[in-house]
Write a protein that holds these residues in place. Structure first.
Motif, PDB file in Angstrom:
ATOM      1  N   ARG A 201      17.676  21.223  -7.331  1.00  0.00           N
ATOM      2  CA  ARG A 201      17.301  20.871  -6.065  1.00  0.00           C
ATOM      3  C   ARG A 201      16.738  19.411  -6.321  1.00  0.00           C
ATOM      4  N   GLU A 202      17.187  18.513  -5.511  1.00  0.00           N
ATOM      5  CA  GLU A 202      16.629  17.120  -5.643  1.00  0.00           C
ATOM      6  C   GLU A 202      15.479  16.724  -4.654  1.00  0.00           C
ATOM      7  N   LYS A 203      14.512  16.058  -5.211  1.00  0.00           N
ATOM      8  CA  LYS A 203      13.434  15.877  -4.588  1.00  0.00           C
ATOM      9  C   LYS A 203      13.651  14.823  -3.547  1.00  0.00           C
ATOM     10  N   VAL A 204      13.246  14.973  -2.397  1.00  0.00           N
ATOM     11  CA  VAL A 204      13.416  14.026  -1.072  1.00  0.00           C
ATOM     12  C   VAL A 204      12.139  13.328  -0.895  1.00  0.00           C
ATOM     13  N   ASN A 205      12.278  12.139  -0.773  1.00  0.00           N
ATOM     14  CA  ASN A 205      10.963  11.552  -0.155  1.00  0.00           C
ATOM     15  C   ASN A 205      11.069  11.404   1.257  1.00  0.00           C
ATOM     16  N   LEU A 206      10.145  11.884   2.002  1.00  0.00           N
ATOM     17  CA  LEU A 206      10.248  11.979   3.486  1.00  0.00           C
ATOM     18  C   LEU A 206       9.613  10.853   4.138  1.00  0.00           C
ATOM     19  N   ASN A 207       8.604  10.413   3.569  1.00  0.00           N
ATOM     20  CA  ASN A 207       7.910   9.301   4.155  1.00  0.00           C
ATOM     21  C   ASN A 207       7.656   8.153   3.276  1.00  0.00           C
ATOM     22  N   ARG A 208       7.494   6.827   3.917  1.00  0.00           N
ATOM     23  CA  ARG A 208       7.318   5.574   3.092  1.00  0.00           C
ATOM     24  C   ARG A 208       6.143   5.129   2.865  1.00  0.00           C
ATOM     25  N   LEU A 209       5.184   5.884   3.081  1.00  0.00           N
ATOM     26  CA  LEU A 209       3.826   5.468   3.177  1.00  0.00           C
ATOM     27  C   LEU A 209       3.440   4.715   1.829  1.00  0.00           C
ATOM     28  N   ARG A 210       3.830   4.943   0.899  1.00  0.00           N
ATOM     29  CA  ARG A 210       3.474   4.168  -0.463  1.00  0.00           C
ATOM     30  C   ARG A 210       3.594   2.804   0.088  1.00  0.00           C
ATOM     31  N   ILE A 211       5.129   2.483   0.200  1.00  0.00           N
ATOM     32  CA  ILE A 211       5.768   1.148   0.771  1.00  0.00           C
ATOM     33  C   ILE A 211       5.326   0.460   1.725  1.00  0.00           C
ATOM     34  N   VAL A 212       4.760   0.990   2.662  1.00  0.00           N
ATOM     35  CA  VAL A 212       4.083   0.546   3.805  1.00  0.00           C
ATOM     36  C   VAL A 212       2.442  -0.091   3.280  1.00  0.00           C
ATOM     37  N   LEU A 213       2.046   0.847   2.748  1.00  0.00           N
ATOM     38  CA  LEU A 213       0.598   0.497   2.168  1.00  0.00           C
ATOM     39  C   LEU A 213       0.963  -0.948   1.160  1.00  0.00           C
ATOM     40  N   ALA A 214       1.810  -0.821   0.331  1.00  0.00           N
ATOM     41  CA  ALA A 214       2.129  -2.129  -0.379  1.00  0.00           C
ATOM     42  C   ALA A 214       2.435  -3.410   0.540  1.00  0.00           C
ATOM     43  N   GLU A 215       3.427  -2.990   1.518  1.00  0.00           N
ATOM     44  CA  GLU A 215       3.535  -4.195   2.241  1.00  0.00           C
ATOM     45  C   GLU A 215       2.519  -4.781   3.329  1.00  0.00           C
ATOM     46  N   LYS A 216       1.583  -3.900   3.467  1.00  0.00           N
ATOM     47  CA  LYS A 216       0.413  -4.373   4.287  1.00  0.00           C
ATOM     48  C   LYS A 216      -0.764  -4.642   3.441  1.00  0.00           C
ATOM     49  N   ASN A 217      -0.699  -4.627   2.172  1.00  0.00           N
ATOM     50  CA  ASN A 217      -1.615  -4.992   1.010  1.00  0.00           C
ATOM     51  C   ASN A 217      -2.985  -4.202   1.430  1.00  0.00           C
ATOM     52  N   LYS A 218      -2.751  -2.812   1.445  1.00  0.00           N
ATOM     53  CA  LYS A 218      -3.939  -1.775   1.810  1.00  0.00           C
ATOM     54  C   LYS A 218      -3.703  -0.832   0.490  1.00  0.00           C
ATOM     55  N   THR A 219      -4.973  -0.085   0.554  1.00  0.00           N
ATOM     56  CA  THR A 219      -5.179   0.849  -0.552  1.00  0.00           C
ATOM     57  C   THR A 219      -5.130   2.354  -0.030  1.00  0.00           C
ATOM     58  N   ASN A 220      -5.084   3.050  -1.099  1.00  0.00           N
ATOM     59  CA  ASN A 220      -5.125   4.624  -0.499  1.00  0.00           C
ATOM     60  C   ASN A 220      -6.398   4.908  -0.110  1.00  0.00           C
TER      61      ASN A 220
ATOM     62  N   LYS B 234       0.092  -1.111  13.161  1.00  0.00           N
ATOM     63  CA  LYS B 234       0.608  -1.630  13.881  1.00  0.00           C
ATOM     64  C   LYS B 234       2.122  -1.629  13.956  1.00  0.00           C
ATOM     65  N   ILE B 235       2.679  -0.440  13.526  1.00  0.00           N
ATOM     66  CA  ILE B 235       3.963  -0.371  13.390  1.00  0.00           C
ATOM     67  C   ILE B 235       4.851   1.043  14.003  1.00  0.00           C
ATOM     68  N   ASP B 236       5.940   0.762  13.965  1.00  0.00           N
ATOM     69  CA  ASP B 236       6.810   2.037  14.792  1.00  0.00           C
ATOM     70  C   ASP B 236       6.414   3.249  13.846  1.00  0.00           C
ATOM     71  N   ILE B 237       6.100   4.481  14.527  1.00  0.00           N
ATOM     72  CA  ILE B 237       6.105   5.596  13.706  1.00  0.00           C
ATOM     73  C   ILE B 237       7.377   5.820  12.876  1.00  0.00           C
TER      74      ILE B 237
END
Length: 74
Positions: free
Chosen positions: A4-23, A60-63
């Motif tokens: 079983r391969e792990k599937v990344n379902l969301n891109r939250l880590r990428i969006v946080l980095a793009e928006k220069n925001k932290t967890n 302020k991005i599309d879901i």
């Protein structure tokens, strides 16, 4: 049985980095713990659809930009 391969379902880590925001910043905005956001960002757990909507409003991005499609490209 295939491995079983792990599937990344969301891109939250990428969006946080793009928006220069932290967890921590996102956790404070949503009223959740930093650990919860970390679990979402590492795809250990997934946020609810309502939470994904709240995140999309905050950034302020599309879901759809938060979700990685698992459907084959046509």
């Amino acid at each position: 049985m295939a491995k079983r391969e792990k599937v990344n379902l969301n891109r939250l880590r990428i969006v946080l980095a793009e928006k220069n925001k932290t967890n921590r910043w996102l956790a404070e905005q949503l009223g959740v713990t930093e650990g919860t956001v970390s679990k979402w960002a590492t795809n250990t757990h997934q946020p609810t659809l309502e939470t994904l909507y709240q995140i999309s409003v905050l950034f302020k991005i599309d879901i759809h930009d938060l979700i990685e499609s698992t459907l084959p490209k046509k």
